[in-house]
Design a protein around this motif. Structure first.
Motif, PDB file in Angstrom:
ATOM      1  N   VAL A  64       0.862  -1.178   0.000  1.00 27.11           N
ATOM      2  CA  VAL A  64       0.000   0.000   0.000  1.00 27.11           C
ATOM      3  C   VAL A  64       0.907   1.239   0.000  1.00 27.11           C
ATOM      4  O   VAL A  64       2.118   1.125  -0.171  1.00 27.11           O
ATOM      5  CB  VAL A  64      -0.963  -0.006   1.215  1.00 27.11           C
ATOM      6  CG1 VAL A  64      -1.938  -1.183   1.127  1.00 27.11           C
ATOM      7  CG2 VAL A  64      -0.199  -0.058   2.522  1.00 27.11           C
ATOM      8  N   LYS A  65       0.335   2.402   0.247  1.00 24.77           N
ATOM      9  CA  LYS A  65       1.127   3.630   0.349  1.00 24.77           C
ATOM     10  C   LYS A  65       1.565   3.819   1.797  1.00 24.77           C
ATOM     11  O   LYS A  65       0.773   3.653   2.716  1.00 24.77           O
ATOM     12  CB  LYS A  65       0.293   4.846  -0.062  1.00 24.77           C
ATOM     13  CG  LYS A  65      -0.113   4.874  -1.503  1.00 24.77           C
ATOM     14  CD  LYS A  65      -0.972   6.111  -1.744  1.00 24.77           C
ATOM     15  CE  LYS A  65      -1.561   6.105  -3.133  1.00 24.77           C
ATOM     16  NZ  LYS A  65      -2.524   7.213  -3.304  1.00 24.77           N
ATOM     17  N   GLY A  66       2.809   4.215   1.972  1.00 18.83           N
ATOM     18  CA  GLY A  66       3.307   4.526   3.298  1.00 18.83           C
ATOM     19  C   GLY A  66       3.217   6.011   3.573  1.00 18.83           C
ATOM     20  O   GLY A  66       3.287   6.836   2.655  1.00 18.83           O
ATOM     21  N   SER A  67       3.089   6.372   4.837  1.00 18.99           N
ATOM     22  CA  SER A  67       3.012   7.790   5.210  1.00 18.99           C
ATOM     23  C   SER A  67       4.342   8.502   4.963  1.00 18.99           C
ATOM     24  O   SER A  67       4.404   9.724   5.024  1.00 18.99           O
ATOM     25  CB  SER A  67       2.593   7.942   6.676  1.00 18.99           C
ATOM     26  OG  SER A  67       3.527   7.311   7.529  1.00 18.99           O
ATOM     27  N   ASN A  68       5.383   7.739   4.653  1.00 11.96           N
ATOM     28  CA  ASN A  68       6.676   8.325   4.319  1.00 11.96           C
ATOM     29  C   ASN A  68       6.778   8.665   2.827  1.00 11.96           C
ATOM     30  O   ASN A  68       7.839   9.054   2.346  1.00 11.96           O
ATOM     31  CB  ASN A  68       7.813   7.384   4.730  1.00 11.96           C
ATOM     32  CG  ASN A  68       7.720   6.020   4.068  1.00 11.96           C
ATOM     33  OD1 ASN A  68       6.818   5.745   3.273  1.00 11.96           O
ATOM     34  ND2 ASN A  68       8.654   5.151   4.398  1.00 11.96           N
ATOM     35  N   GLY A  69       5.666   8.486   2.088  1.00 12.51           N
ATOM     36  CA  GLY A  69       5.638   8.826   0.676  1.00 12.51           C
ATOM     37  C   GLY A  69       6.146   7.721  -0.240  1.00 12.51           C
ATOM     38  O   GLY A  69       6.261   7.916  -1.441  1.00 12.51           O
ATOM     39  N   LYS A  70       6.434   6.565   0.312  1.00  9.94           N
ATOM     40  CA  LYS A  70       6.966   5.448  -0.474  1.00  9.94           C
ATOM     41  C   LYS A  70       6.002   4.271  -0.396  1.00  9.94           C
ATOM     42  O   LYS A  70       5.215   4.169   0.538  1.00  9.94           O
ATOM     43  CB  LYS A  70       8.324   5.014   0.087  1.00  9.94           C
ATOM     44  CG  LYS A  70       9.372   6.110   0.047  1.00  9.94           C
ATOM     45  CD  LYS A  70      10.637   5.641   0.716  1.00  9.94           C
ATOM     46  CE  LYS A  70      11.654   6.777   0.752  1.00  9.94           C
ATOM     47  NZ  LYS A  70      12.845   6.418   1.510  1.00  9.94           N
ATOM     48  N   PRO A  71       6.090   3.348  -1.365  1.00  8.92           N
ATOM     49  CA  PRO A  71       5.291   2.132  -1.255  1.00  8.92           C
ATOM     50  C   PRO A  71       5.672   1.386   0.030  1.00  8.92           C
ATOM     51  O   PRO A  71       6.846   1.345   0.404  1.00  8.92           O
ATOM     52  CB  PRO A  71       5.680   1.318  -2.491  1.00  8.92           C
ATOM     53  CG  PRO A  71       6.193   2.330  -3.465  1.00  8.92           C
ATOM     54  CD  PRO A  71       6.845   3.393  -2.623  1.00  8.92           C
ATOM     55  N   LEU A  72       4.679   0.848   0.702  1.00 10.15           N
ATOM     56  CA  LEU A  72       4.905   0.120   1.945  1.00 10.15           C
ATOM     57  C   LEU A  72       4.469  -1.324   1.729  1.00 10.15           C
ATOM     58  O   LEU A  72       3.317  -1.585   1.397  1.00 10.15           O
ATOM     59  CB  LEU A  72       4.109   0.758   3.074  1.00 10.15           C
ATOM     60  CG  LEU A  72       4.316   0.179   4.467  1.00 10.15           C
ATOM     61  CD1 LEU A  72       4.068   1.258   5.510  1.00 10.15           C
ATOM     62  CD2 LEU A  72       3.447  -1.014   4.738  1.00 10.15           C
ATOM     63  N   THR A  73       5.403  -2.232   1.902  1.00  8.18           N
ATOM     64  CA  THR A  73       5.138  -3.665   1.826  1.00  8.18           C
ATOM     65  C   THR A  73       5.528  -4.263   3.163  1.00  8.18           C
ATOM     66  O   THR A  73       6.622  -3.984   3.666  1.00  8.18           O
ATOM     67  CB  THR A  73       5.958  -4.310   0.690  1.00  8.18           C
ATOM     68  OG1 THR A  73       5.618  -3.655  -0.537  1.00  8.18           O
ATOM     69  CG2 THR A  73       5.680  -5.787   0.565  1.00  8.18           C
ATOM     70  N   LEU A  74       4.651  -5.042   3.746  1.00  7.97           N
ATOM     71  CA  LEU A  74       4.954  -5.633   5.045  1.00  7.97           C
ATOM     72  C   LEU A  74       6.271  -6.402   5.000  1.00  7.97           C
ATOM     73  O   LEU A  74       7.104  -6.288   5.895  1.00  7.97           O
ATOM     74  CB  LEU A  74       3.811  -6.542   5.504  1.00  7.97           C
ATOM     75  CG  LEU A  74       4.024  -7.256   6.836  1.00  7.97           C
ATOM     76  CD1 LEU A  74       4.200  -6.255   7.974  1.00  7.97           C
ATOM     77  CD2 LEU A  74       2.859  -8.193   7.118  1.00  7.97           C
TER      78      LEU A  74
END
Length: 159
Positions: free
Chosen positions: A7-17
């Motif tokens: 999903v989208k991370g709050s750091n502006g980058k894609p976030l993958t667990l």
């Protein structure tokens, strides 16, 4: 294995667990407009991180929104910064976030506020512990203390 997601991370980058393999991950589900449960839970997690001292570097808290319509990357970043600057928010399309909730058994229901166009989101509140290998290892219900979290984190970091 803990269900993976991107999903989208709050750091502006894609976030993958799975990008956090090697760390213990705590998943918390909530939303930035919550006035009851969510801020209490996030404050408790911030306190637990402080209590962990140097071991806190081995821990990543990911706050997964149940309200993707309002919780943008920027809004989540600003909200989480007030609790702990290392916390990362996870947001995405309503469909993406519904899939993540389904995978983790989280319910979320919009409830209109009478006399307003606004709403609250009733949701289940659990803390998921994902170990450094990506395995779901523990589940804590809302209301546990920072000491409880620290105890469990230390046990999981030993293994």
């Amino acid at each position: 294995m803990a269900p993976d997601f991107t999903v989208k991370g709050s750091n502006g980058k894609p976030l993958t667990l799975s990008q956090y393999r090697g760390k213990l991950v705590l998943l918390e589900f909530g939303y930035t407009s919550c006035v009851d449960v969510c801020p209490v839970s996030l404050a408790m997690l911030a306190q637990a991180r402080k209590q962990l001292g140097a071991q806190a570097d081995q821990l990543q808290v990911i706050y997964v929104t149940v309200d993707p319509e309002r919780d943008t990357e920027e809004r989540m970043r600003n909200y989480l910064r007030a609790f702990d600057p290392t916390f990362i928010g996870a947001t995405g399309t309503p469909q993406q976030m519904a899939k993540v909730r389904q995978d983790y058994g989280i319910t979320a229901t919009k409830k209109p506020i009478e006399g307003s166009k606004d709403y609250i989101v009733g949701h289940s509140s659990y803390l998921y512990f994902v170990d450094s290998a990506g395995k779901l290892r523990a589940l804590l219900p809302y209301g546990r203390t920072a000491d409880d979290v620290v105890h469990d984190v230390k046990l999981l970091l030993k293994n």
